[in-house]
Design an enzyme around this catalytic site. Structure first.
Site, PDB file in Angstrom:
ATOM      1  N   ASP A   1     -13.938   2.374   9.353  1.00 35.18           N
ATOM      2  CA  ASP A   1     -14.040   3.216  10.549  1.00 35.18           C
ATOM      3  C   ASP A   1     -13.381   4.573  10.295  1.00 35.18           C
ATOM      4  OD1 ASP A   1     -11.445   2.320  10.579  1.00 35.18           O
ATOM      5  OD2 ASP A   1     -11.475   1.569  12.633  1.00 35.18           O
TER       6      ASP A   1
ATOM      7  N   GLU B   1      -1.787  -1.930   4.754  1.00 39.81           N
ATOM      8  CA  GLU B   1      -1.786  -0.465   4.683  1.00 39.81           C
ATOM      9  C   GLU B   1      -0.393   0.093   4.922  1.00 39.81           C
ATOM     10  OE1 GLU B   1      -4.939   1.454   6.864  1.00 39.81           O
ATOM     11  OE2 GLU B   1      -4.083   3.454   6.571  1.00 39.81           O
TER      12      GLU B   1
HETATM   13  O1  KIV Z   1     -11.282   2.591   7.601  1.00 36.78           O
HETATM   14  C1  KIV Z   1     -10.808   2.565   6.459  1.00 36.78           C
HETATM   15  O2  KIV Z   1     -11.147   3.363   5.581  1.00 36.78           O
HETATM   16  C2  KIV Z   1      -9.795   1.551   6.169  1.00 36.78           C
HETATM   17  C3  KIV Z   1      -9.069   1.670   4.865  1.00 36.78           C
HETATM   18  C4  KIV Z   1      -8.068   2.742   4.952  1.00 36.78           C
HETATM   19  C5  KIV Z   1      -8.477   0.374   4.446  1.00 36.78           C
HETATM   20  O3  KIV Z   1      -9.559   0.684   6.960  1.00 36.78           O
END
Ligand code: KIV
Length: 273
Positions: free
Chosen positions: A53, A191
């Site tokens: 997202d 994260e």
């Molecule tokens: O939306 C995204 O790109 C993510 C990554 C940062 C793991 O969730």
């Protein structure tokens, strides 16, 4: 890594990822949101492609991941699916499509799977979204968890700084990781948390743990494609390694084109009919 130290598979599945963890082979994961770049990422041999997202930020220019809708995610995921041959494709369930109501969560996950053909979904959170995860898993949809800095909760956190630096939050994160494993999630993203905590989680749970800003002691790494290619300016978190400076490269090529048009150098005779 030399090819003989990589699992030689035609198609990456959740079982392949589990086997990679068990044999100590690190898992590579990157985001992609469109056909053209997803094809390059897949052709390069990526294990997992995340239709994140983060498309809300890098594709649509929003400040947060909150505005992106389920329809937008399905559009991006379908474009990616038309490109890939080998990678496992995981799609983020967007903000508002799964948190409040597990029945709605299932409808959202099924729409993604049916309308895009993707292989799995990713969801942010632990205990608080347990029912939604359970219901989606019980329909046979593989779920990847996401703990630590969960950008859909930015308005609760207030900042994008490192999470779980204090004991109570670290303990909750470990409990949530165990819960996600128990529920049946096939993998977990951590994260922006301290490296020693991430390593502890990766050693505690048997499912593959993929880190972003979570150090080297996890089972794999994920980055946002546009960040690692240097397509944007002004985003330099410590965890980001930039493999190219494409912003400058593309801008240079475009200004050369403008110059060539203005000077009437383009098109020349061999470029004309
Ligand atoms: O939306 C995204 O790109 C993510 C990554 C940062 C793991 O969730």
């Amino acid at each position: 890594m030399s090819t003989e130290r990589r699992m030689n598979v035609n198609k990456v599945t959740t079982h392949v990822l589990q086997a990679m963890k068990e044999r100590g082979e690190k898992i590579s994961m990157l985001t992609a949101y469109d056909y053209t770049l997803a094809k390059i990422v897949d052709d390069a041999g990526m294990d997992v492609i995340l239709v994140g997202d983060s498309a809300s930020n890098v594709m649509a220019g929003h400040d947060t991941t909150l505005p992106i809708t389920l329809d937008h995610m399905i559009y991006h995921a379908s474009s990616v699916m038309r490109a890939i041959k080998r990678a496992l494709v995981v799609v983020d369930l967007p903000f508002g499509s799964y948190q409040g109501n597990s029945k709605e969560a299932l409808v959202s996950a099924i729409r993604i799977m049916k309308e895009s053909g993707a292989h799995a979904v990713k969801m942010e959170g632990g205990e608080e979204i347990k029912e939604s995860i359970q219901r989606i898993l019980s329909a046979g949809v593989p779920v990847m968890g996401h703990l630590g800095l969960t950008p859909q909760s930015i308005n609760k956190f207030g900042t994008y700084t490192v999470r779980a630096t204090e004991e109570p939050e670290a303990e909750k994160l470990i409990e949530d990781a165990k819960l996600l494993e128990e529920l049946g999630c096939f993998s977990l993203v951590l994260e922006k948390i301290p490296a020693d905590l991430a390593e502890r989680v990766a050693k505690t749970v048997k499912i593959p743990v993929i880190g972003i800003g979570a150090g080297a002691g996890v089972d794999g790494q994920v980055l946002v494609l546009h960040d690692m290619l240097g397509l944007n300016t002004g985003f330099h978190p410590r965890f980001l390694r930039r493999y190219m400076e494409l912003y400058d490269g593309i801008k240079g090529a475009i200004s050369n084109y403008i110059d060539d048009v203005k000077s009437q150098d383009f098109p020349n005779e061999s470029e004309s009919y």
